[in-house]
Design a protein around this motif. Structure first.
Motif, PDB file in Angstrom:
ATOM      1  N   GLU A 196      43.890  -6.636  -3.157  1.00 41.93           N
ATOM      2  CA  GLU A 196      43.290  -5.564  -2.211  1.00 41.93           C
ATOM      3  C   GLU A 196      44.058  -4.194  -2.534  1.00 41.93           C
ATOM      4  O   GLU A 196      45.211  -4.317  -2.508  1.00 41.93           O
ATOM      5  N   ASP A 242      38.110   0.459  -5.676  1.00 43.89           N
ATOM      6  CA  ASP A 242      38.407   0.402  -4.522  1.00 43.89           C
ATOM      7  C   ASP A 242      39.971   1.024  -4.471  1.00 43.89           C
ATOM      8  O   ASP A 242      40.287   1.399  -3.234  1.00 43.89           O
ATOM      9  N   SER A 353      35.352  -3.177   1.453  1.00 48.33           N
ATOM     10  CA  SER A 353      35.816  -3.043   0.191  1.00 48.33           C
ATOM     11  C   SER A 353      34.506  -3.315  -0.730  1.00 48.33           C
ATOM     12  O   SER A 353      33.384  -4.000  -0.365  1.00 48.33           O
TER      13      SER A 353
END
Length: 538
Positions: A196, A242, A353
């Protein structure tokens, strides 16, 4: 079902599962799992690598779940009065690991760890797809009639259960789902797993130092400006990943902080002097640039997010249409697929995302493809029924496009009714045509009889009537009388027959006096027609 002699959780069991589509994977395949995304299952099946399982998940979820299952089994056995045996079975390329199965195989046992929400759902008899797709595959593989679904912690106090039986059409949808999953698996390319994204700000600016005593006595403002503008110009505005989005969102906040610090420095300087134009102008320039970059980047973030969402939705819609076009091609123009509803925008709603956006759209795409494939199979089956049952009566089914969307049983009944009604209507038309022909023939015969009758019939010359006995003679040896059996009331029909030339005749009557009277009345007709009356009773 083929039973495999392996212990659940053993190396042999894991090796066996790797070659099949398992019941526990069915929810993920259908995009309904709470624990695994469909793309994650595709990746695991493609690479052969399962997701990493942390020690605490293994200990507190899997191991604890197996312990509760072992404790719950005897509780359920006591309630149903039968023993339950763990079974691992396969049917085709599908596998099911059953927590328990009765000796005759008509009843299964599936156990889940106790949690309040699931327990409430079980008591309400309402399982969500995360659970029922697994049960559907267990029933499909085993051929059992029902599953006793238990939610417990292994104690009597926290133990609830419900019976689950196959829901019509779900098994077919499940099979179609695995078929589509196989097709997707062939074309699937695993993507690199990216952690992430965590945003980071540009290089920190040096501390702004300003000293004033009615005039600027010390300042590094020019160096600060040059460095600041260089940092602003180095900020990335091409947003693709992202990481880019995370960086941009952090930078937006950072620019706001820069503006606040500059304003604070300005106010500090103002507190030392009333007016220093050069100082304020420089500070304003830097603050304006920070604000401009912040607003520009914020707009880019918003616009690019919208653009990426739209691209994901449009690409999914195009993929669905390509799948539908492929099915239409297989129908060879005999019918066309109806519109298949798909809510790609709803599937990505609330996701942030890029990976989660794509996974949401892919799951909805898979669901829509499964539905389209089922519709296509139904249309093909209906087209086959039309050809086989309608035969030479396909012209009765000009509404084929509408009919092929019906359930096959309904269509078969409709085909039979239409063909039967058509055949009955055709038979009725043929009978009516034959009746018209017979009527026309009778009418033609009557006209011919009327035209052939001698003019003397209207006013016969006066002749002496022969005695009745004189008209009853034996037929000549060469005569071949036609037997005409008539009663007294039918003597009028005899006259019409004689006038039509049907002679010689044999007449059988029960009243010869009436016949004598007829001969006396119509003697000229009989004599002119060359009729010989013979007493057939003599």
């Amino acid at each position: 079902m083929k039973i495999h002699n392996v212990v659940q959780g053993s190396e042999a069991w894991h090796a066996l599962r790797a070659n099949y589509f398992t019941a526990s994977e069915a929810p993920a395949m259908m995009g309904a799992s709470k624990q695994m995304k469909r793309t994650e299952l595709l990746s695991a099946k493609k690479t052969g690598l399962d997701r990493d399982i942390s020690w605490w998940v293994q200990k507190y979820l899997f191991d604890k779940g197996h312990e509760a299952e072992a404790l719950a089994r005897p509780i359920l056995e006591a309630r149903i009065g039968e023993d339950l045996f763990p079974v691992v079975g396969t049917d085709g390329d599908l596998l099911a690991s059953l927590d328990g199965c009765t000796m005759l195989g008509e009843m299964l046992f599936e156990h889940k760890m106790w949690n309040e929400q699931l327990a409430a759902d079980v008591l309400a008899g309402n399982l969500d797809p995360h659970y029922y797709w697994q049960l559907e595959q267990q029933l499909l593989v085993s051929g059992a009639e029902k599953v006793i679904f238990v939610c417990s912690d292994g104690t009597e106090d926290n133990f609830v259960s419900m019976e689950y039986t196959p829901v019509p059409s779900r098994a077919a949808t499940l099979v179609a789902g695995w078929k589509q999953f196989q097709a997707d698996l062939l074309d699937f390319t695993p993507v690199e797993v990216i952690p992430e994204a965590v945003g980071k700000t540009p290089d920190s600016l040096p501390a702004l130092r300003i000293e004033v005593t009615g005039m600027v006595t010390a300042s590094n403002l020019e160096q600060f400006k040059a460095h600041s503008l260089a940092v602003f110009n180095s900020i990335n505005t091409e947003l693709e990943t992202d990481q880019h989005f995370a960086d941009a969102e952090k930078t937006v906040k950072w620019c706001g902080d820069v503006e606040e610090r500059l304003e604070a420095a300005k106010q500090h300087a103002l507190s030392q002097t009333e007016s220093i134009d050069a100082l304020f102008k420089t500070i304003d320039d830097i603050a304006a640039e920070a604000r401009r970059k912040r607003l520009e980047l914020n707009k880019l973030v918003t616009a690019r997010k919208i653009s990426i969402r739209e691209d994901i939705v449009m690409n999914a819609a195009k993929a669905l249409q390509a799948h539908i076009d492929q099915i239409n091609t297989s129908l060879s123009g005999k019918a066309r697929m109806p519109a298949i509803p798909a809510d790609f925008a709803g599937a990505i709603k609330g996701k942030k995302s890029i990976s989660s956006l794509r996974d949401g759209a892919d799951s909805e795409l898979a669901r829509a493809k499964i539905a389209a494939s089922q519709v296509g199979d139904s249309i093909r089956a209906n087209l086959t029924s039309l050809v086989e049952l309608a035969g030479d009566h396909l012209f009765l089914f000009n509404d084929t496009q509408h009919l092929v969307l019906k359930a096959n049983d309904d269509l078969v009944a409709l085909i039979k009714v239409r063909v039967s009604e058509h055949q009955a209507a055709e038979a009725k038309k043929e009978e009516e045509q034959r009746e018209r022909i017979r009527t026309e023939e009778r009418q033609c015969l009557e006209r011919e009889q009327q035209e052939a009758a001698p003019a003397e019939l209207a006013s016969p010359p006066p002749t002496k009537a022969a005695p009745a006995v004189a008209t009853i003679v034996k037929p000549a040896a060469s005569a071949k009388p036609v037997s005409y059996r008539a009663k007294v009331t039918d003597l009028e029909a005899l006259v019409h027959a004689v006038a039509g030339g049907l002679a010689p005749l044999s007449v059988l009557t029960v009243d010869w006096d009436a016949l004598d009277a007829l001969v006396a009345q119509q003697g000229s007709l009989f004599s002119m027609a060359g009729v010989t009356l013979v007493n057939a009773a003599a």
